[in-house]
Structure formats: C-alpha cells, structure tokens
Design a protein around this motif. Structure first.
Motif, mmCIF file in Angstrom:
data_model
loop_
_atom_site.group_PDB
_atom_site.id
_atom_site.type_symbol
_atom_site.label_atom_id
_atom_site.label_comp_id
_atom_site.label_asym_id
_atom_site.label_seq_id
_atom_site.Cartn_x
_atom_site.Cartn_y
_atom_site.Cartn_z
ATOM 1 N N LEU A 107 -14.896 -24.105 -49.431
ATOM 2 C CA LEU A 107 -13.759 -24.397 -48.554
ATOM 3 C C LEU A 107 -13.105 -25.724 -48.936
ATOM 4 O O LEU A 107 -11.876 -25.812 -49.064
ATOM 5 C CB LEU A 107 -14.218 -24.422 -47.096
ATOM 6 C CG LEU A 107 -13.193 -24.911 -46.060
ATOM 7 C CD1 LEU A 107 -11.930 -24.071 -46.077
ATOM 8 C CD2 LEU A 107 -13.792 -24.936 -44.660
ATOM 9 N N TYR A 140 -9.386 -26.264 -50.483
ATOM 10 C CA TYR A 140 -8.472 -27.047 -49.655
ATOM 11 C C TYR A 140 -7.873 -28.198 -50.468
ATOM 12 O O TYR A 140 -6.655 -28.430 -50.434
ATOM 13 C CB TYR A 140 -9.242 -27.598 -48.454
ATOM 14 C CG TYR A 140 -8.427 -28.432 -47.496
ATOM 15 C CD1 TYR A 140 -7.693 -27.830 -46.482
ATOM 16 C CD2 TYR A 140 -8.420 -29.818 -47.587
ATOM 17 C CE1 TYR A 140 -6.947 -28.592 -45.587
ATOM 18 C CE2 TYR A 140 -7.681 -30.593 -46.700
ATOM 19 C CZ TYR A 140 -6.946 -29.973 -45.703
ATOM 20 O OH TYR A 140 -6.219 -30.741 -44.814
ATOM 21 N N LEU A 145 -11.314 -17.478 -44.894
ATOM 22 C CA LEU A 145 -11.491 -18.601 -43.968
ATOM 23 C C LEU A 145 -10.755 -19.829 -44.500
ATOM 24 O O LEU A 145 -10.151 -20.579 -43.728
ATOM 25 C CB LEU A 145 -12.977 -18.901 -43.772
ATOM 26 C CG LEU A 145 -13.824 -17.740 -43.231
ATOM 27 C CD1 LEU A 145 -15.250 -18.205 -42.943
ATOM 28 C CD2 LEU A 145 -13.216 -17.141 -41.986
ATOM 29 N N THR A 146 -10.788 -20.040 -45.814
ATOM 30 C CA THR A 146 -9.973 -21.105 -46.403
ATOM 31 C C THR A 146 -8.498 -20.871 -46.099
ATOM 32 O O THR A 146 -7.775 -21.784 -45.700
ATOM 33 C CB THR A 146 -10.156 -21.173 -47.935
ATOM 34 O OG1 THR A 146 -11.531 -21.388 -48.252
ATOM 35 C CG2 THR A 146 -9.333 -22.305 -48.535
ATOM 36 N N SER A 199 -7.195 -19.335 -43.630
ATOM 37 C CA SER A 199 -6.901 -19.596 -42.214
ATOM 38 C C SER A 199 -6.721 -21.088 -41.955
ATOM 39 O O SER A 199 -5.932 -21.490 -41.099
ATOM 40 C CB SER A 199 -8.005 -19.015 -41.325
ATOM 41 O OG SER A 199 -9.211 -19.754 -41.421
ATOM 42 N N VAL A 200 -7.447 -21.922 -42.724
ATOM 43 C CA VAL A 200 -7.290 -23.378 -42.603
ATOM 44 C C VAL A 200 -5.980 -23.827 -43.254
ATOM 45 O O VAL A 200 -5.208 -24.596 -42.662
ATOM 46 C CB VAL A 200 -8.490 -24.114 -43.237
ATOM 47 C CG1 VAL A 200 -8.238 -25.623 -43.284
ATOM 48 C CG2 VAL A 200 -9.768 -23.820 -42.448
ATOM 49 N N VAL A 227 -6.398 -22.487 -38.228
ATOM 50 C CA VAL A 227 -7.664 -23.121 -37.865
ATOM 51 C C VAL A 227 -7.646 -24.537 -38.425
ATOM 52 O O VAL A 227 -7.216 -24.749 -39.564
ATOM 53 C CB VAL A 227 -8.860 -22.323 -38.448
ATOM 54 C CG1 VAL A 227 -10.179 -23.028 -38.194
ATOM 55 C CG2 VAL A 227 -8.891 -20.905 -37.881
ATOM 56 N N ASP A 231 -12.586 -27.468 -37.652
ATOM 57 C CA ASP A 231 -13.156 -26.208 -37.154
ATOM 58 C C ASP A 231 -13.558 -25.293 -38.300
ATOM 59 O O ASP A 231 -14.574 -24.593 -38.220
ATOM 60 C CB ASP A 231 -12.153 -25.489 -36.246
ATOM 61 C CG ASP A 231 -12.105 -26.073 -34.842
ATOM 62 O OD1 ASP A 231 -13.012 -26.854 -34.491
ATOM 63 O OD2 ASP A 231 -11.156 -25.748 -34.097
ATOM 64 N N GLY A 232 -12.756 -25.279 -39.360
ATOM 65 C CA GLY A 232 -13.072 -24.435 -40.507
ATOM 66 C C GLY A 232 -14.371 -24.852 -41.172
ATOM 67 O O GLY A 232 -15.212 -24.014 -41.506
ATOM 68 N N LEU A 287 -12.274 -12.794 -37.869
ATOM 69 C CA LEU A 287 -13.171 -13.630 -38.665
ATOM 70 C C LEU A 287 -14.520 -12.953 -38.890
ATOM 71 O O LEU A 287 -15.143 -13.142 -39.936
ATOM 72 C CB LEU A 287 -13.340 -15.003 -38.016
ATOM 73 C CG LEU A 287 -12.071 -15.866 -37.973
ATOM 74 C CD1 LEU A 287 -12.339 -17.178 -37.272
ATOM 75 C CD2 LEU A 287 -11.534 -16.128 -39.374
#
Length: 321
Positions: free
Chosen positions: A75, A79, A103-104, A106-107, A112, A116-117, A245
């Motif tokens: 992540l 990022y 999930l990355t 979503s950040v 997110v 939180d991520g 998720l």
C-alpha cells in the motif's frame, strides 16, 4: 495533457519484494517524504520500522512473505509512487486495483483515508495470520481451460485470479500446491510459487469474515474523487460500501475480463504503479495488435528505479497532445 484517458494500476500480494523502491527512496525527495510519512503511521501498528524491514539486509531474492509487513509495504509503495507520478504532472482518470491493490485504489481515490487504509491492511494481515491456516499460491503459464481438462490435478485448488489468456493463479494448502507444481513440471507447464502464504480469494479466509467486517465498520467512507475500476466486480465504482472491501479479498480476481471490458470502450494509457510491473505486462499481452492503448510500468525488481521513471517520462511524452 494526455490524448487518452489514464489508468493507474495497483497490484496486490505476490508482486512485493525486499528493497522495492529503494533507489527512489534514496534519490527522489517526493517519494522519500511520503514513504517516511507512511512509516510514521505504520510503525506503531507493526511494532517496527517498515522502512527498516524493506531496506534492511534482506536481498530481492529472498521471499518477502510476512503478511504483517508486506501488506502495508505494498500500500505504501504504491501510494508513494502515485505521489511521484503526480509530481511529474500525470493525473489518473481511473484507478484499477488487483486484489489488495483495490484497497490502494480506495485510498488514492480519497474514498478511504491513508490512515484508515494502512490500519485496514495491517488488520487484515493480523487476522489472516491469527485465524486462518497456511496456504500457497501458484501462478500458472497456461490457459485456465486446463483446470477443466485435468480436473484431478486441480481437485483441491481454487482459481484465485485470471490474468490473461495463458496466465492464471491457483491457491490451495501448501502440500497440494507443491504436488501440483511437480505434476505441471512433468508435463512442461511453467509455474511459479508466489510469496503469499494465506488463502485469499478462497473459502480458506472465511474464518475472518465477521471480524473483518467489524473492522471495516469503523472506516469513514468518502466519495471517490477518481473512479475505481474493480477487478473483483468488473465494474466502475464511485461509492464504496462495506461489503465491497470483503469481496475484494474473498472472491477471485478476473483481471483479463476487466481489461477486455475497458478496451471495448476505447484507447487508454495504462500505468502500472505497483512495484513489479506485472500488471503492465498482463495488459500488453491483452492488447490487440491494432490497439491505440499503451501500457507502461514504473519500476520492477530487475532494473533501476530512476532509469525506469525516466523511461516512463520519455514514453509518456509520445502520448501527449
């Protein structure tokens, strides 16, 4: 500006390795600033410095398979690579994630928060390590049709990812995967064990479902500033819901179908913002010979990060109006 929509891609577990992004960390101020920022968030959660884990004495050839470290490392690396891309003036029109890469996405989308991520991927790692049995994953360089043709070979396996026409991933218990690889070797089918020790995208992780969903309930979701193309749902997502998720880590990834659907709508610039360049390679195998789409990677474990970034910049100039 680009003359085609830009898609940032984020890979998941299996694409990580020790020393990933090290040259950027040592030489790119933007990357280092954000990596240090991520490290401040992660370190209390994993009881050690993630930067030290990544850039310590372990070489690229040793499997980086401790989930507690590799989950947040992926992540954070992805990022920080996006921060480098944006500093170069490259902005995404869409975000495409593969497994943990969703999930990355979503950040990056702003749905997110970074905090939180990071907390979520660390919690996933802790739950998997504490509540699920060990598993193994195998990337197979062959059509997925072999699973139907040779059902006995794959009897105790699950297909967890379809990457392109002759590349898919299966998961099973370690002894099952070891036996499968031996059988595939005997019939001259190339395969590679991935540095993933838990059964994501299979029923092997069902024991963590309730606790995972409780963790997700603590997350405050915002509207996505950049649309997410989900490789688990094969659709564009603008509003994240809690169940999404769980689906990302529980159900198989169909990257091939997702990219094919994207390509039906026109030409795109795909940029692999993961550490290994695997998604860029997958896309290249899928592009029709007459396609106007292009696929680039940022870094990989074989080359030099700074050279890779320069090559990306040069390549992208050819796609600027």
């Amino acid at each position: 500006m680009m003359n085609k929509p830009v898609i940032f891609m984020f890979s998941g577990q299996g694409s990580q390795y020790y020393q990933m992004g090290k040259e950027l960390y040592e030489n790119n101020a933007q990357f280092r600033y954000w990596m240090d920022h991520c490290n401040e968030i992660v370190s209390p959660l994993i009881q050690t410095s993630l930067v030290d884990v990544l850039y310590g004495k372990e070489g690229k050839s040793k499997p980086f398979d401790r989930l507690l470290y590799s989950n947040p490392a992926l992540l954070c690396i992805e990022y920080c690579q996006v921060k480098v891309l944006k500093e170069l003036g490259i902005q995404p029109d869409f975000l495409l994630g593969y497994s943990l890469g969703e999930l990355t996405a979503s950040v990056i989308s702003g749905s997110v928060s970074l905090e939180d991520g990071i907390q979520l991927v660390v919690d996933i790692a802790k739950l998997a390590e504490q509540r699920t049995q060990s598993a193994a994953m195998l990337a197979i360089m062959e059509s997925k049709a072999i699973m139907a043709k040779s059902p006995d070979l794959f009897e105790q396996c699950w297909c967890t990812g379809t990457n392109f026409q002759e590349n898919f991933v299966v998961c099973g218990l370690p002894h099952v995967i070891q036996n499968l690889q031996g059988c595939l070797n005997n019939i001259n089918i190339i395969s590679q064990v991935l540095p993933v020790k838990y059964g994501f995208h299979t029923e092997l992780i069902d024991p963590i479902e309730e606790e995972f969903k409780q963790v997700v309930k603590k997350i405050k979701f915002s509207s996505a500033s950049v649309p997410i193309i989900s490789a688990s749902r094969n659709e564009v997502i603008k509003e994240l819901k809690e169940d999404y998720l769980w689906e990302v880590i529980r159900f198989p990834v169909n990257f091939e179908q997702t990219v094919d659907k994207i390509l039906e709508k026109g030409d795109y610039v795909f940029i692999d913002s993961g550490p290994s360049g695997t998604l860029a390679t997958f896309v290249k195998y899928m592009l029709p010979s007459n396609s106007g789409s292009v696929s680039f990677q940022m870094i990989n474990q074989f080359g030099r990060d700074l050279n890779a970034i320069e090559k990306l910049k040069t390549s992208l100039l050819e796609n600027v109006i």
